[in-house]
Design a protein around this motif. Structure first.
Motif: not given
Length: 235
Positions: A14-25
């Protein structure tokens, strides 16, 4: 047509609760064919990695601690994806995280009209079946033996192959024969195949062939058909 298949790994759901992207491909396709161009990056999420998420993708807080912030790589990422349609599995999840990260660094969101979801495509094509990436790889014969844990670039590469199968198969774009050309040729898209037209052969043997056959038979000793000819026919 240029398209980008992409996948993200995150600290949670849930990005709204502060979760973040750590990798993108990201994997580039042109006319449903991989070009070999890819984009891959890890990001420091500026927070600790929950054990549940680390169990999925194997990315620890220590590993990510020296990686750049998303904002520092945003321009590079946006240059790579350009204005191409973006393909992801359960795409609302990946778009949600991507646009949340873009918002954090003051960038415009990626328009949802560019979104293509392979999960939606798979459910439409195979209702009632399993639609996870692993299940689709198995269904379409895509080798996923290297997928021990989730990884954004590897998953994007697997998904690119699945997407091609969902939208027509590996032979999409192959020029097939469409009509017959004049004088024994067959026209196909982009090429012409020459055919040699042979005159039909008579079914009966020629006089010369009959003579050669008789000469060959005369050399046989005690042929079987002579014995059969000596047997009286049944009345």
């Amino acid at each position: 047509m240029r398209e980008i298949v992409f996948d993200t790994e995150t600290t949670g759901t849930n990005p709204a609760s502060g979760d973040r992207v750590v990798e993108i491909g990201c994997v580039e396709l042109v006319n449903r064919v991989e070009t070999g161009r890819t984009y891959h990056a890890y990001f420091n999420p500026e927070r600790a990695m929950p054990s549940e998420a680390e169990a999925v993708h194997g990315l620890s807080t220590i590993f990510l601690s020296d990686k750049p912030l998303f904002g520092h790589k945003a321009e590079e990422l946006l240059d790579f994806i350009g204005d191409a349609p973006l393909i992801a599995h359960n795409a609302t999840f990946d778009f949600g995280f991507l646009n949340a990260e873009l918002a954090r660094c003051g960038r415009d969101p990626v328009c949802l009209s560019r979104m293509i979801c392979t999960l939606v495509l798979a459910r439409s094509r195979h209702p009632g079946a399993k639609h996870s990436l692993d299940a689709l790889c198995t269904r379409f014969g895509v080798d996923r033996s290297q997928r021990v844990k989730h990884g954004a670039l590897l998953d994007a590469q697997l998904l690119a192959q699945v997407y091609v199968e969902l939208t027509g198969g590996r032979q999409i774009g192959l020029g097939l024969m469409v009509d017959a050309g004049p004088q024994g040729t067959s026209a196909s898209r982009g090429s012409t195949v020459q055919r040699t037209v042979r005159p039909p052969r008579p079914h009966g043997p020629s006089v010369e062939e009959l003579a050669r056959h008789a000469q060959f038979v005369s050399k046989l000793k005690d042929p079987l058909w002579l014995k059969l000819q000596a047997i009286p026919a049944a009345s």
